[in-house]
Every structure is written in C-alpha cells, then in structure tokens.
Enzyme design. Structure first.
Site, short mmCIF file in Angstrom:
data_model
loop_
_atom_site.label_atom_id
_atom_site.label_comp_id
_atom_site.label_asym_id
_atom_site.label_seq_id
_atom_site.Cartn_x
_atom_site.Cartn_y
_atom_site.Cartn_z
N SER A 1 0.76 -1.25 -0.01
CA SER A 1 -0.25 -0.12 -0.06
C SER A 1 0.92 1.22 0.01
CB SER A 1 -0.89 0.06 1.23
OG SER A 1 -0.15 0.04 2.36
N LYS A 2 0.26 2.36 0.02
CA LYS A 2 0.90 3.63 0.14
C LYS A 2 2.04 3.74 1.11
CE LYS A 2 -2.23 6.62 -2.51
NZ LYS A 2 -3.16 7.72 -2.28
N ARG A 3 1.55 3.08 2.42
CA ARG A 3 2.72 3.40 3.46
C ARG A 3 3.91 2.37 3.10
NH1 ARG A 3 -0.99 -0.30 5.34
NH2 ARG A 3 -0.19 -2.34 6.06
#
Length: 472
Positions: free
Chosen positions: A238-240
C-alpha cells in the site's frame, strides 16, 4: 505463433508499482520472443475513469521506457463491438436477460449466507421467456453447470475450477454497458492476444473468461498470473510501503532503469545475478521462472540499485535526468557547470538524483551562510595568508581545469610549508560553505573561476572580522 501480449490498466488512478511490474513482465515476454506489446486502456468504469489518470499511465510508461507497439486502445471506443458479441451470445443461447432487481439479488445472497451456502446468483431467470414490464434487464452469461475449467497457468501451474462453483455473471448492465469480464474477453480475442500476463487477483475471473471464449469458438490465450507484492509487514503493498505512483519515484530521484531492475527482481530471478541491463532482461526473462509466491518490497534494495546505476551508468544519461531535478530547485543548468561534470563529481556521494541536485546547488548559486561548525574549525587566522595567495593565483589562471587548479593549490601549500589538508579543507569551506564536497580540484572546477574568487573574498572577510572581534 507470433507472441502478442498486452497491458490493460484501468484509468482510475496513477500507474502504481504493481501495475508497472505487470507491464514490464508482459513487455519483456513480447520483446524476448520478437512479439508485439499492446497497450489497452480499460475505461468502461465511466464514473471513475479520468483523462488525468490516462495521462498519468502514459507518462509512467514513457518514463520507464516501456514502449508499446500498438495502442493505446480505449474500450469506450469499442462499445459497438461489445454490443455485437452480447447479441451473438444471446442469439446462441449462451446468454439471457435477467430481470431481477438489485434488492432481489441482495436478498438471495443474504439467504444463502444464512444457510452457509456460497453466495451466488441462483439462475432464476435462466429459463424466463417473457420480459418484465418497466424493467431494464441485465444480460447474464449462461455458465456451464457441470464439468470443470483447467487453467494451465505459466506461473502457478494447473489450477482447476468446477463450473458448479461459477454463477451466471452479468456481462451487460441494465443500461447496456458491458462489464469487465465481457470486454476483456472480446478485446483479447479481437487483438489476437496470445499471452495474458496480469496480477493473480484476476485468477478467479479466468475460468469465467475461458467459458465465454469457448462459447465464442475462440482459441484460448496462455495465462500467467503474477503474485502480489507485499510490504515489509507481509501485508498487501500500500502507500505506506511505497506503492505510490511510478512518477513519484522519478520525483524522488530514481532512475527508470533502477526501478525496472528492481521490479524485474520482484518475483523473477536468473541465478544469483542482481543487476540487469535492459538487454539482459530481454535475453534472460522467462515467465516460467516467475515465482508463484508473493514478493516483498524492500525500499533499501531499490536505493542500493539506484546508487549503483548513478555510479555506473553513462554520466550524460544521468545528467539528462538530473536536469529535471535541478529545474525543480529553480536552477537553470546553463548558469553553472555542465551537469555531466556535476554527475561525475557527485555520483559517489548521492543515492538519488534529489540528493545529487541538492548537493549540487552550491555549484550554481552562492550559499547564504557558512556551516558554523565547519567555519569555526577551518576558517581561522592561520589560513588567512594562504587563502589570500590562493585568491590571487586562482584569479590569474587562464585555463580553469582540474589539473591546473590542483597544481596551483599544491604550489601554495608548498610555499607556506603546510600539509595539503591544512589548506584544502579551509578552501573547501570557503567556496562551498561546508566541510564536505568532491576532491578540492573538482570542487573548484565545478564552482567556476569567478565564483571561487568571489567566495574566497567572502571567506577572507569572515576571518578578518572574527580576528578583529576576538582582539577587541
């Protein structure tokens, strides 16, 4: 058989790292076999598809260098063709109109879950012959009720699905617009796609698509479902974790070939080799060697690769990418040293082009203040006369090259009977404001003659002021 692969993103966002890897694998398979790579934009989700997302996808493909041979094709331009195929399936009896409302279908599935059954459409309109007044029906594919579908996947091996587990999927909505599983089948058929390379989240769609292809009398393509990419915590990327736009990697100072090299190693290998040129990827890549298990995204490994390419790639190539980052800092590369020389001077010390551009600012414009610690340690009265002499000698040079600069610095060092470091380090602080830079001859060459002399004057004035203040 001529190999034809495709990359078929949905323009509902940017080109992310997982999509880029799928595109790369598909591109490499086509290139290795002398085939054709097709770009198809699956934009039938009219509510979420945007022109901005299309542009972001095309920009990402261009930056990575994944040129396509045909396309981009847009599904919204092919609605007439999908309508033809839907009508063909209806005429053949392989599809039927379903008049069930969304509420009916939802209640049907709630009841099935309450009975601990698999939620699915129960086929109640399969044999309906009369329309329902005032209802715009969907069109469902009449899935076979017995037998199985075997997918001989090039990555996962043979996967068998029982037709009894597949319900009658919707292939056209009530407004007539086609759904994904119909459009992808028609496109792959019409475009002659021989190898479908995509994420394994599509694996469960494959038996449905195969049944539609068989109903159309089509030859089946080969399938290769690439496993997902995980973050360091073993959860879906994911973005993290770094699952950002491909163009964000450009903005963060990565070279496209470093990103490609990293992506190809996410799930594929060739012996113990870690670094691959694009030509080597094309020569060695084989879908049979793609791992069936998920891969873990490692930002540090990507940084290591990027530094490798910065150190070893053609400086002129790196300079072209570096100019973009200099521009983002408001620097016109024509106002200072040739970016190629800057790359050569800084490539050992920068892991990203952002770092290189930030370190390189000092060679294009004057700094505001000396680093206080470096100035107190190095800009002392003992070096005042050597710096004055250097300012005069350097100003008189008629050939501003590293060799001549180095000879001048050594001559002044010998003249004052000092070790090189006792002169070079104060000189470095004087012209860059800090204690860290490339070798002193390279540093001065990059700073330029006029700026070097000007900054030496400023350092001399700084020492004089400190000396005067301490004597008061």
């Amino acid at each position: 058989m001529s190999v034809r692969t495709r990359f078929a993103p949905s323009p509902t966002g940017y080109l992310h790292i997982g999509g880029a890897r799928t595109a790369l694998f598909s591109w490499l398979h086509a290139r290795r076999h002398g085939g054709t790579f097709v770009l198809r934009v699956e934009d039938t989700d009219l509510e979420r598809s945007t022109a901005e997302s299309v542009n972001a996808i095309l920009e990402g493909m261009t930056w990575l260098g994944l040129e396509y041979d045909e396309g981009p094709f847009f599904q919204t331009h092919r609605f007439h063709r999908y309508k033809e195929v839907i009508q063909q399936l209806l005429d053949q009896g392989d599809a039927y109109h379903c008049y069930c409302s969304k509420e009916e279908v939802a209640a049907m599935r709630e009841g099935q879950m309450a009975r601990r059954e698999k939620p699915r459409y129960d086929g109640r309109c399969r044999h309906r012959t009369e329309p329902v007044a005032g209802v715009d029906p969907v069109v469902r594919f009449r899935s076979p009720m017995d037998g199985s579908v075997a997918v001989d996947d090039l990555v996962r091996g043979r996967v068998v699905f029982q037709n009894s587990e597949l319900d009658d999927l919707v292939i056209a909505r009530g407004d007539g617009t086609p759904t994904y599983n119909l459009t992808v089948v028609v496109d792959d058929l019409d475009m002659g796609i021989t190898h479908v390379v995509r994420g394994d989240d599509h694996l469960n769609n494959t038996p449905r698509q195969i049944n539609i292809l068989r109903a159309l009398g089509a030859e089946l393509p080969h399938y290769a479902h690439v496993p997902m990419i995980l973050g360091s915590d073993s959860k879906r990327l994911s973005k993290r974790h770094g699952a950002v736009s491909v163009m964000q990697y450009r903005d963060d100072g990565f070279l496209p070939e470093a990103v490609l090299n990293y992506l190809v190693r996410l799930g594929w290998s060739s012996g113990d080799q870690e670094v691959f040129s694009l030509d080597e990827m094309v020569e060695l890549f084989d879908l049979d060697n793609v791992n069936a298990g998920a891969s873990t995204f490692n930002p540090e490994k990507l940084l290591w690769l990027n530094h490798h390419y910065i150190q070893n790639a053609d400086p002129a190539h790196i300079a072209r990418h570096l100019s973009f980052h200099l521009g983002r800092l408001g620097i016109d590369p024509k106002t200072g040293p040739d970016p190629v020389d800057l790359v050569i001077g800084l490539r050992e010390r920068a892991r990203t082009l952002v770092e290189m551009a930030e370190k390189g600012q000092v060679f294009y414009r004057d700094f505001d203040e000396f680093d206080e610690t470096a100035a107190r340690k190095n800009l002392r009265p003992v070096v005042l006369e050597p710096l004055r002499t250097l300012a005069t000698r350097l100003a008189a040079l008629t050939d501003w090259r590293a060799a001549e600069i180095d000879a001048t610095v050594h001559a002044v060092t010998d003249e004052f009977e000092l070790k090189l470091g006792k002169v070079a380090q104060p000189l470095r602080v004087a012209v860059t404001g800090s204690a860290v830079s490339p070798p002193i001859d390279v540093t001065l060459m990059l700073v330029g003659q006029a700026a070097t002399v000007r900054r030496l004057g400023r350092a001399i004035e700084y020492i004089e002021q400190r000396t005067a203040a301490s004597s008061d």
